[in-house]
Design an enzyme around this catalytic site. Structure first.
Site, mmCIF file in Angstrom:
data_model
loop_
_atom_site.group_PDB
_atom_site.id
_atom_site.type_symbol
_atom_site.label_atom_id
_atom_site.label_comp_id
_atom_site.label_asym_id
_atom_site.label_seq_id
_atom_site.Cartn_x
_atom_site.Cartn_y
_atom_site.Cartn_z
ATOM 1 N N CYS A 261 54.503 18.112 12.911
ATOM 2 C CA CYS A 261 55.594 18.280 14.305
ATOM 3 C C CYS A 261 56.590 18.965 13.932
ATOM 4 O O CYS A 261 57.282 20.407 13.705
ATOM 5 C CB CYS A 261 55.607 17.534 15.378
ATOM 6 S SG CYS A 261 54.451 17.010 16.158
HETATM 7 N N1 LIG Z 1 50.974 13.284 15.739
HETATM 8 C C1 LIG Z 1 51.521 13.982 16.288
HETATM 9 O O1 LIG Z 1 52.745 13.577 17.536
HETATM 10 C C2 LIG Z 1 52.003 15.120 18.435
HETATM 11 C C3 LIG Z 1 53.333 15.182 19.225
HETATM 12 C C4 LIG Z 1 52.596 15.576 20.152
HETATM 13 C C5 LIG Z 1 52.187 16.807 19.967
HETATM 14 N N2 LIG Z 1 50.790 17.237 18.972
HETATM 15 C C6 LIG Z 1 50.727 18.629 18.661
HETATM 16 O O2 LIG Z 1 49.349 18.066 19.009
HETATM 17 C C7 LIG Z 1 48.112 19.113 18.795
HETATM 18 C C8 LIG Z 1 46.827 18.168 17.981
HETATM 19 O O3 LIG Z 1 47.944 16.468 17.227
HETATM 20 P P1 LIG Z 1 47.370 16.081 16.273
HETATM 21 O O4 LIG Z 1 48.856 15.798 15.240
HETATM 22 O O5 LIG Z 1 46.518 14.955 17.281
HETATM 23 O O6 LIG Z 1 46.412 16.276 15.556
HETATM 24 P P2 LIG Z 1 44.678 15.369 14.300
HETATM 25 O O7 LIG Z 1 44.761 16.521 13.368
HETATM 26 O O8 LIG Z 1 45.607 13.832 14.439
HETATM 27 O O9 LIG Z 1 44.252 16.028 15.232
HETATM 28 C C9 LIG Z 1 43.449 17.217 15.599
HETATM 29 C C10 LIG Z 1 42.051 16.347 15.836
HETATM 30 O O10 LIG Z 1 41.092 18.088 16.178
HETATM 31 C C11 LIG Z 1 40.197 17.527 15.591
HETATM 32 N N3 LIG Z 1 39.816 20.058 15.886
HETATM 33 C C12 LIG Z 1 40.234 19.900 14.703
HETATM 34 N N4 LIG Z 1 39.317 21.608 15.214
HETATM 35 C C13 LIG Z 1 38.588 21.193 17.101
HETATM 36 C C14 LIG Z 1 37.868 21.881 17.825
HETATM 37 N N5 LIG Z 1 37.704 23.280 17.257
HETATM 38 N N6 LIG Z 1 37.366 21.233 18.411
HETATM 39 C C15 LIG Z 1 36.989 19.650 18.689
HETATM 40 N N7 LIG Z 1 38.252 19.098 17.588
HETATM 41 C C16 LIG Z 1 38.508 19.889 16.861
HETATM 42 C C17 LIG Z 1 39.832 17.640 14.442
HETATM 43 O O11 LIG Z 1 39.563 17.466 13.478
HETATM 44 C C18 LIG Z 1 40.718 16.413 14.768
HETATM 45 O O12 LIG Z 1 40.881 15.002 14.523
HETATM 46 C C19 LIG Z 1 48.366 19.787 17.487
HETATM 47 O O13 LIG Z 1 48.598 20.895 18.429
HETATM 48 C C20 LIG Z 1 49.857 19.040 17.489
HETATM 49 O O14 LIG Z 1 51.306 19.397 17.168
HETATM 50 C C21 LIG Z 1 50.973 16.694 17.866
#
Ligand SMILES: NC(=O)c1ccc[n+]([C@@H]2O[C@H](COP(=O)([O-])OP(=O)(O)OC[C@H]3O[C@@H](n4cnc5c(N)ncnc54)[C@H](O)[C@@H]3O)[C@@H](O)[C@H]2O)c1
Length: 419
Positions: A261
């Site tokens: 992030c």
């Molecule tokens: N990690 C954090 O602390 C956090 C906090 C707030 C917001 N975010 C935001 O949330 C979003 C997700 O982040 P994250 O950390 O959970 O990512 P992550 O990489 O941990 O998980 C994302 C998941 O989505 C899956 N994926 C990818 N493309 C896909 C699709 N087309 N359909 C279904 N699944 C799919 C991946 O295989 C993966 O398992 C991002 O935009 C991130 O910026 C993250």
């Protein structure tokens, strides 16, 4: 039977969200394009810090299931998109996962469905990227036939106090009715909702929150660089400034920023602004300072090694903590990698200690790992505290036989050099 809720993307955001929804009694399914993620969860194994195997087992018992079959979206009342929003090789927003997810939903969209985007992105993503894909693929109209909302996720992995339920959540809709449906959905498992005027405001609020951290970390980093040049104790400065009960929020300097992030989201803001002819000067300055921090740590370590081992070539450095934040297993975008690469390039033999990271590769090669901390602290020429994991007790660090470069302002001792 169709799921009440389908969470798309079962990572650091989607899995805790699914757990919260399941706990509140929602019939929830998870959709993820990654076979290992689906297989792991189906087998009761969590791959996300803060969600244990026992949590996954409880979710499965309550009826949750994970799949990579988009047919699960069929008939769902609500779909929440939690897919990654990273950067392209050119450092620009990569919305391909959001686009893929929206396209998959569009093929199964039905009247009355609520579609929520939770992924972090620039203002206009819900309206200008997701909505057209949903409408074109379904022939239905957002705000008329189905409900479209944006609700950024604030989850802080590893935070023992704030979770999905008790962290206030921003909610927004394409129309007032869309927002109303989103509020009704989230109020089933989130205590406090804050309704934004529209999706752009909610998207911008999320970027502001993370950019605020980015810019303020850069500020204290630059103050630390200045203090080092001029012989001022930055940690005492911070201690004194933090005593102000109003108008000052403390941030700490360190070897740089990491994670999915903080280093990424400001790029979304800057790129969007650039495309609209607006130059975000504070972001450019912050990026410049932050990108210099790992090299600053390397320089400081090389200076120490020149003093203790005569020269850096062939000397040994031990990295303590290679994750991007304390007491989590996440190494995405960690500055430890740049620090290790810089030391290796200078001919230093580098190893690392981190109870959360069984393997750490730098330039494609695994870095030697040590398990016995005290032993390693006795053998190294310099240890560099990069991450303030709880296992690094102040006394242990202070008693180390090797020189210690402390980038976290934690240790005290005659061999300790603070950042
Ligand atoms: N990690 C954090 O602390 C956090 C906090 C707030 C917001 N975010 C935001 O949330 C979003 C997700 O982040 P994250 O950390 O959970 O990512 P992550 O990489 O941990 O998980 C994302 C998941 O989505 C899956 N994926 C990818 N493309 C896909 C699709 N087309 N359909 C279904 N699944 C799919 C991946 O295989 C993966 O398992 C991002 O935009 C991130 O910026 C993250």
């Amino acid at each position: 039977m169709a799921a009440e809720l389908v969470v798309m993307g079962l990572g650091h955001v989607g899995l805790p969200l699914s757990r919260a929804a399941v706990s509140a009694g929602l019939a929830t399914a998870g959709y993820d394009v990654s076979r290992p993620v689906v297989d792991g969860l189906t087998g009761g194994r969590s791959h996300v810090g803060g969600v244990g195997d026992t949590d996954v087992a409880a979710m499965l018992r309550a009826g949750f299931h994970a799949t990579d079959d988009p047919a699960v979206l069929e008939g769902a009342q609500t779909v929440v998109i939690c897919v990654p929003t990273g950067l392209t090789g050119a450092g620009l927003p990569d919305l391909s996962a959001v686009e893929d997810a929206a396209t998959a939903v569009a093929a199964r969209l039905h009247p009355g469905m609520l579609v929520v985007l939770e992924s972090t992105s620039y203002p206009g993503t819900t309206e200008d990227v997701v909505r057209p894909l949903l409408e074109r693929g379904s022939g239905l109209r957002a705000g008329e036939d189905f409900h479209l909302a944006y609700s950024p996720q604030r989850i802080d992995p590893g935070n023992p106090t704030w979770d999905v339920r008790n962290t206030p959540k921003i909610v927004s809709g394409r129309t007032a009715l869309c927002a109303k449906h989103a509020v009704a959905f989230y109020s089933r498992f989130v205590d406090q909702l804050v309704v934004a005027r529209g999706t752009r405001e909610a998207e911008m609020a999320k970027l502001l929150e993370n950019t605020y951290r980015y810019v303020n970390i850069a500020l204290v980093d630059e103050v630390a660089l200045f203090c080092h040049e001029t012989g001022i104790d930055i940690w005492d400065v911070l201690h004194c400034a933090a005593s102000k009960p109003f108008g000052f929020a403390p941030f700490s300097p360190g070897p740089g920023v990491g994670g999915h992030c903080i280093p990424v989201d400001p790029r979304y803001l800057a790129a969007r602004a650039e495309s609209q002819g607006f130059a975000f000067r504070t972001l450019a300055a912050a990026q410049d300072v932050l990108s210099r921090m790992p090299d600053h740590v390397v320089e400081r370590a090389l200076t120490i090694l020149t003093g203790t081992a005569g020269r850096p070539e062939g000397a040994t450095a031990l990295l303590l903590g290679v994750t991007y934040k304390p007491d989590v297993a996440d190494i995405r975008e960690t500055p430890a990698r740049q620090v290790a690469a810089g030391l290796l390039a200078a001919g230093v033999e580098v190893s690392y200690h981190d109870p959360y990271v069984p393997e750490f590769t730098v330039g494609g090669a695994p870095l030697p790992r040590t398990e016995n901390l005290r032993d390693a602290l006795d053998r190294a020429d310099v240890a560099i505290l990069l991450q303030d994991h709880a296992c690094y007790a102040r006394e242990t660090l202070g008693q180390a036989r090797c020189a210690l470069l402390d980038t976290r302002g934690k240790a005290v001792g005659s061999r300790v050099t603070l950042l």
